[in-house]
Design a protein around this motif. Sequence first.
Motif, mmCIF file in Angstrom:
data_model
loop_
_atom_site.group_PDB
_atom_site.id
_atom_site.type_symbol
_atom_site.label_atom_id
_atom_site.label_comp_id
_atom_site.label_asym_id
_atom_site.label_seq_id
_atom_site.Cartn_x
_atom_site.Cartn_y
_atom_site.Cartn_z
ATOM 1 N N ALA A 1 15.915 20.987 27.807
ATOM 2 C CA ALA A 1 16.144 22.233 28.552
ATOM 3 C C ALA A 1 15.126 23.186 28.670
ATOM 4 C CB ALA A 1 16.956 22.948 27.414
ATOM 5 N N GLU A 2 13.732 22.959 28.107
ATOM 6 C CA GLU A 2 12.634 23.581 28.610
ATOM 7 C C GLU A 2 12.182 23.140 29.880
ATOM 8 O OE1 GLU A 2 8.255 23.377 26.552
ATOM 9 O OE2 GLU A 2 9.867 24.082 25.242
ATOM 10 N N GLU A 3 12.190 21.787 30.031
ATOM 11 C CA GLU A 3 11.721 21.179 31.491
ATOM 12 C C GLU A 3 12.395 21.874 32.606
ATOM 13 O OE1 GLU A 3 10.469 17.027 33.434
ATOM 14 O OE2 GLU A 3 11.497 16.855 31.491
ATOM 15 N N ARG A 4 13.770 21.829 32.408
ATOM 16 C CA ARG A 4 14.736 22.395 33.339
ATOM 17 C C ARG A 4 14.551 23.910 33.738
ATOM 18 N NH1 ARG A 4 19.054 21.792 30.641
ATOM 19 N NH2 ARG A 4 19.532 19.912 31.543
ATOM 20 N N GLN A 5 14.386 24.634 32.777
ATOM 21 C CA GLN A 5 13.751 26.007 32.779
ATOM 22 C C GLN A 5 12.657 26.067 33.578
ATOM 23 O OE1 GLN A 5 15.418 28.876 32.097
ATOM 24 N NE2 GLN A 5 13.862 30.325 32.107
#
Length: 270
Positions: free
Chosen positions: A30-34
Amino acid sequence: MLDLGNRVSIYQPEQEGLIFPEIPEFASLAEERQYRKERLVAACRAFALQGFDYGFAGHLTVRDPERPELYWTNPMCVHFDKVKMSNLILVDHEGTVIEGDYAVNRAGFVLHANVHEEHPDIIAMCHAHTTYGTAWCATGRPIDPITQDACAFFEDHVVIGEQGGQVAVENHAGSDVAKAFKGVKAALHQNHGLLTASRHSIDSAAFWFIALERCCQQQLAIAASGIDPIRIPDDRARYSREHVGSDYIGWLHFQTIWNQLTEDQPDMFD
């Protein structure tokens, strides 16, 4: 080649404790997607600052890190300087919008989806109808190693003649482009325009697109002068490419743009 030790690039400082951009590490998908979505928006805003807009033409994509068969892209008929986190769309390789309210650009889907599907290692891709890039592509010629900047693309780009000048709205047109992107970061689609791809980040794909447009401008300026340029020897061009033409260097260059945009355009995170 130089012995870089544990460094990726000669530009990374050997001295410890200095301020220098670091490639992020992510605690979750999720952090990488952001991160990828934020940088995609920033790339669109950077294209607006460069004047790369041309109506609804132009599309930038980045894979979703959790669902790599899907990619995030800018929405149809939204100007580059109006792209923001909330209007990005998530699309599959068939052109179906999985998340988001806007339609996908048909030409963008045909080109990008085919490249992403053909090359699982390609993370991001950029295309726009730019003035100098489109003009140089009409010559059907590659970028010559006549400047240090141009050396970044030496033996790392191709000219695609197939379907040149015919708008890419049918799937086979995208297949032709996809086949050409094996092992290179850029393509000049004859009578159409520039495309860049990155196996590293949207940051890198976007910067190398900006750089390629500048190289096309330089080529045209030299051609217009009537003076034959001095070609950089292949070994020197190859040496320069190894040090200033990598995906990492593209990412590093983009950090200057990112810093400017985050300070001047905070609305892109809306």
